[in-house]
Design a protein around this motif. Structure first.
Motif, PDB file in Angstrom:
ATOM      1  N   GLU A 261       5.392  -2.476  17.353  1.00  0.00           N
ATOM      2  CA  GLU A 261       6.626  -1.904  17.144  1.00  0.00           C
ATOM      3  C   GLU A 261       6.932  -1.576  15.751  1.00  0.00           C
ATOM      4  OE1 GLU A 261       9.401  -4.788  19.929  1.00  0.00           O
ATOM      5  OE2 GLU A 261       7.611  -5.673  19.335  1.00  0.00           O
ATOM      6  N   VAL A 262       6.476  -1.833  14.962  1.00  0.00           N
ATOM      7  CA  VAL A 262       6.618  -1.759  13.506  1.00  0.00           C
ATOM      8  C   VAL A 262       5.105  -1.460  12.788  1.00  0.00           C
ATOM      9  CG1 VAL A 262       7.464  -2.495  11.157  1.00  0.00           C
ATOM     10  CG2 VAL A 262       8.826  -2.982  13.160  1.00  0.00           C
ATOM     11  N   ILE A 263       5.245  -0.915  11.844  1.00  0.00           N
ATOM     12  CA  ILE A 263       4.005  -0.174  11.113  1.00  0.00           C
ATOM     13  C   ILE A 263       4.422  -0.562   9.563  1.00  0.00           C
ATOM     14  CG2 ILE A 263       2.015   1.118  10.434  1.00  0.00           C
ATOM     15  CD1 ILE A 263       2.507   2.469  13.185  1.00  0.00           C
ATOM     16  N   ILE A 264       3.447  -1.545   8.779  1.00  0.00           N
ATOM     17  CA  ILE A 264       3.616  -1.678   7.627  1.00  0.00           C
ATOM     18  C   ILE A 264       2.486  -0.842   6.872  1.00  0.00           C
ATOM     19  CG2 ILE A 264       3.100  -3.236   5.357  1.00  0.00           C
ATOM     20  CD1 ILE A 264       4.043  -5.584   7.204  1.00  0.00           C
ATOM     21  N   ILE A 265       3.171   0.145   5.851  1.00  0.00           N
ATOM     22  CA  ILE A 265       2.265   0.939   5.285  1.00  0.00           C
ATOM     23  C   ILE A 265       2.138   0.386   3.871  1.00  0.00           C
ATOM     24  CG2 ILE A 265       1.827   3.506   4.414  1.00  0.00           C
ATOM     25  CD1 ILE A 265       2.106   3.396   7.483  1.00  0.00           C
ATOM     26  N   LEU A 266       0.757   0.299   3.512  1.00  0.00           N
ATOM     27  CA  LEU A 266       0.308  -0.280   2.159  1.00  0.00           C
ATOM     28  C   LEU A 266       0.338   0.938   1.185  1.00  0.00           C
ATOM     29  CD1 LEU A 266      -0.225  -2.900   0.934  1.00  0.00           C
ATOM     30  CD2 LEU A 266      -2.337  -2.674   1.344  1.00  0.00           C
ATOM     31  N   GLU A 267       1.325   0.796   0.240  1.00  0.00           N
ATOM     32  CA  GLU A 267       1.452   1.854  -0.767  1.00  0.00           C
ATOM     33  C   GLU A 267       0.533   1.525  -2.010  1.00  0.00           C
ATOM     34  OE1 GLU A 267       2.844   4.889  -1.595  1.00  0.00           O
ATOM     35  OE2 GLU A 267       4.808   4.429  -1.771  1.00  0.00           O
ATOM     36  N   TYR A 268      -0.358   2.571  -2.302  1.00  0.00           N
ATOM     37  CA  TYR A 268      -1.226   2.573  -3.211  1.00  0.00           C
ATOM     38  C   TYR A 268      -0.659   3.668  -4.261  1.00  0.00           C
ATOM     39  CZ  TYR A 268      -5.086   0.292  -0.785  1.00  0.00           C
ATOM     40  OH  TYR A 268      -5.781  -0.663  -0.273  1.00  0.00           O
ATOM     41  N   ASN A 269      -1.036   3.311  -5.582  1.00  0.00           N
ATOM     42  CA  ASN A 269      -0.795   4.502  -6.667  1.00  0.00           C
ATOM     43  C   ASN A 269      -1.413   5.755  -6.415  1.00  0.00           C
ATOM     44  OD1 ASN A 269       0.902   5.260  -8.978  1.00  0.00           O
ATOM     45  ND2 ASN A 269      -0.943   5.196  -9.934  1.00  0.00           N
ATOM     46  N   ASP A 270      -2.650   5.762  -6.083  1.00  0.00           N
ATOM     47  CA  ASP A 270      -3.318   6.975  -5.617  1.00  0.00           C
ATOM     48  C   ASP A 270      -3.402   7.304  -4.186  1.00  0.00           C
ATOM     49  OD1 ASP A 270      -4.821   4.704  -5.033  1.00  0.00           O
ATOM     50  OD2 ASP A 270      -6.871   5.453  -5.937  1.00  0.00           O
ATOM     51  N   GLN A 271      -2.596   6.619  -3.396  1.00  0.00           N
ATOM     52  CA  GLN A 271      -2.747   6.987  -1.954  1.00  0.00           C
ATOM     53  C   GLN A 271      -1.262   6.732  -1.472  1.00  0.00           C
ATOM     54  OE1 GLN A 271      -5.791   5.135   0.518  1.00  0.00           O
ATOM     55  NE2 GLN A 271      -7.307   5.139  -1.139  1.00  0.00           N
ATOM     56  N   PRO A 272      -0.469   7.908  -1.623  1.00  0.00           N
ATOM     57  CA  PRO A 272       0.812   7.538  -1.465  1.00  0.00           C
ATOM     58  C   PRO A 272       1.407   7.188   0.012  1.00  0.00           C
ATOM     59  CG  PRO A 272       0.640   9.457  -2.655  1.00  0.00           C
ATOM     60  CD  PRO A 272      -0.574   8.980  -2.377  1.00  0.00           C
ATOM     61  N   ALA A 274       3.769   8.211   1.835  1.00  0.00           N
ATOM     62  CA  ALA A 274       3.954   9.421   2.468  1.00  0.00           C
ATOM     63  C   ALA A 274       2.726  10.043   3.397  1.00  0.00           C
ATOM     64  CB  ALA A 274       4.871  10.141   1.875  1.00  0.00           C
ATOM     65  N   GLU A 275       1.570  10.368   2.552  1.00  0.00           N
ATOM     66  CA  GLU A 275       0.616  10.833   3.345  1.00  0.00           C
ATOM     67  C   GLU A 275      -0.061   9.833   4.498  1.00  0.00           C
ATOM     68  OE1 GLU A 275      -2.217  11.350   0.329  1.00  0.00           O
ATOM     69  OE2 GLU A 275      -1.273  12.603  -1.081  1.00  0.00           O
ATOM     70  N   LYS A 276       0.078   8.886   4.494  1.00  0.00           N
ATOM     71  CA  LYS A 276      -0.435   7.899   5.639  1.00  0.00           C
ATOM     72  C   LYS A 276       0.446   7.943   6.685  1.00  0.00           C
ATOM     73  CE  LYS A 276      -2.351   4.569   2.225  1.00  0.00           C
ATOM     74  NZ  LYS A 276      -2.274   3.160   1.786  1.00  0.00           N
ATOM     75  N   ILE A 277       1.938   7.963   6.405  1.00  0.00           N
ATOM     76  CA  ILE A 277       2.742   8.358   7.580  1.00  0.00           C
ATOM     77  C   ILE A 277       2.888   9.436   8.119  1.00  0.00           C
ATOM     78  CG2 ILE A 277       5.291   8.611   8.068  1.00  0.00           C
ATOM     79  CD1 ILE A 277       5.732   6.446   6.020  1.00  0.00           C
ATOM     80  N   GLU A 278       2.474  10.607   7.537  1.00  0.00           N
ATOM     81  CA  GLU A 278       1.926  11.909   7.856  1.00  0.00           C
ATOM     82  C   GLU A 278       1.105  12.081   8.989  1.00  0.00           C
ATOM     83  OE1 GLU A 278       2.749  15.854   8.949  1.00  0.00           O
ATOM     84  OE2 GLU A 278       3.994  14.372   7.976  1.00  0.00           O
ATOM     85  N   PHE A 279      -0.082  11.138   8.245  1.00  0.00           N
ATOM     86  CA  PHE A 279      -1.435  11.031   9.311  1.00  0.00           C
ATOM     87  C   PHE A 279      -0.975  10.483  10.540  1.00  0.00           C
ATOM     88  CE2 PHE A 279      -4.695   8.304  10.755  1.00  0.00           C
ATOM     89  CZ  PHE A 279      -5.659   9.429  11.303  1.00  0.00           C
ATOM     90  N   LEU A 280      -0.298   9.430  10.687  1.00  0.00           N
ATOM     91  CA  LEU A 280      -0.126   8.763  11.659  1.00  0.00           C
ATOM     92  C   LEU A 280       0.936   9.516  12.712  1.00  0.00           C
ATOM     93  CD1 LEU A 280       0.632   5.147  10.350  1.00  0.00           C
ATOM     94  CD2 LEU A 280      -1.211   5.873  11.448  1.00  0.00           C
ATOM     95  N   LYS A 281       1.657  10.196  12.260  1.00  0.00           N
ATOM     96  CA  LYS A 281       2.458  11.330  12.871  1.00  0.00           C
ATOM     97  C   LYS A 281       1.785  12.454  13.712  1.00  0.00           C
ATOM     98  CE  LYS A 281       6.900  10.538  10.893  1.00  0.00           C
ATOM     99  NZ  LYS A 281       7.945  11.289   9.999  1.00  0.00           N
TER     100      LYS A 281
END
Length: 329
Positions: A261-272, A274-281
């Protein structure tokens, strides 16, 4: 690199007052030792004077204990967010930035370190030739985060992640002679955790998936890393929390089946994030997940996810998010 090792100098009985949190280290002689466990192995530690710390979690533990004057410098790999964003930014400014690469033996030898703080397979590594045993032979003491002892060979010791944080603070307090400061910090952190638990909303736990990285297969948090405790203590359930491992690779099929129901996105300095969220979408396999459809994403800072005093900040932030989520479920 020039060798800048200092000769040993006896301390007077006068306490050395530290900058940072104002803690005091009292010792009659730098050669005096304290026996403390290092992943199940009893080690004699003198009070360190030239500590090298790897990643934000290691540095923040010493800064939180008021030990800035005992830190020579820090090694900060690219994934770690800028130290200017840390609650201890002023303490980072007082010590040396040594490298933005992975920890290595040559660096700690060249700068004359007498103490190295890191995790197993996060800093210390057989493959890179920097292990506690190797440093022992060089006369350099080392300290491993208790949370990472889960998969350390030879000297097994296991703690839940938050208990690992408290254990580290207690042991570092013993090594540096600031036991009272460590006791106070641990009590403060436990009280903050209890306050979070008192506010957990009744009902079924929210199903949570932590997305670290990976496209073919996701890398995620299993039972033995801080995010699992963050999720659990905040009132959620980690969909991979029954896996007895630390960070682990999973399959997208298992994620889909769990319906987080919820996804935690781990924020890296070199892997933003926003890019991970866009992939999931945009990835057909994940685009229909309930959390993705509803855009229920929570961004967790890198230093809130590794063993660090900032685990408590991460818990409080995620717990607030879950309370709002549960209220509108």
């Amino acid at each position: 690199m020039t060798d800048r090792r200092f000769p040993a100098v006896l301390m007077t009985t006068t306490a050395i007052l530290l900058s940072g949190c104002g803690a005091a280290v009292e010792a009659t002689d730098r050669a005096a030792t304290t026996v403390v466990n290092r992943c199940g192995e009893a080690i004699e530690y003198p009070v360190p004077q030239r500590a090298v710390v790897y990643e934000g979690g290691s540095a923040d533990k010493l800064f939180a204990l008021g030990l800035t004057d005992h830190v020579l410098g820090y090694v900060m790999p690219p994934a770690n967010p800028p130290v200017s964003e840390s609650p201890w930014a002023a303490e980072y400014a007082k010590v040396e930035f040594l490298s933005d690469d992975l920890l290595n033996r040559e660096l700690v030898v060249d700068v004359g370190a007498d103490f190295v703080v890191a995790g197993w397979n996060s800093g210390f590594s057989d493959s890179r030739g920097i292990t506690p045993e190797i440093l022992d032979t060089l006369g350099i003491h080392s300290f491993m985060h208790a949370e990472t002892c889960f998969n350390y060979p030879g000297h097994p010791e296991q703690h839940t992640p938050f208990e690992g944080l408290y254990t580290d603070l207690e042991r570092l307090g013993q090594i540096f002679g600031v036991e009272e400061r460590a006791t106070d910090l641990i009590a403060e952190y436990r009280q903050r955790v209890e306050a979070v638990q008192d506010q957990v909303v009744d009902g079924d736990p929210v199903k949570v998936f932590l997305y670290d990285f990976g496209t073919d297969k996701p890398f995620t948090a299993a039972a033995q890393v801080p995010p699992n405790d963050i999720i659990r203590l905040a009132g959620g359930v980690n969909i991979f929390g029954d896996v007895e491992a630390r960070w682990t690779e999973a399959g997208w099929e298992a994620v889909v089946e769990a319906e987080p129901e919820v996804i935690i996105i781990l924020e890296y300095n070199d892997q933003p994030a926003a890019e991970k969220i866009e992939f999931l979408k945009t990835n057909p396999t994940t685009a229909t997940l309930p959390a993705v459809v509803e855009e229920n994403f929570y961004i967790l800072d890198y230093n809130e996810a590794i063993s660090s005093p900032r685990n408590i900040d991460g818990l409080e932030g995620f717990a607030e998010y879950l309370r709002e989520f549960a209220a509108n479920r």
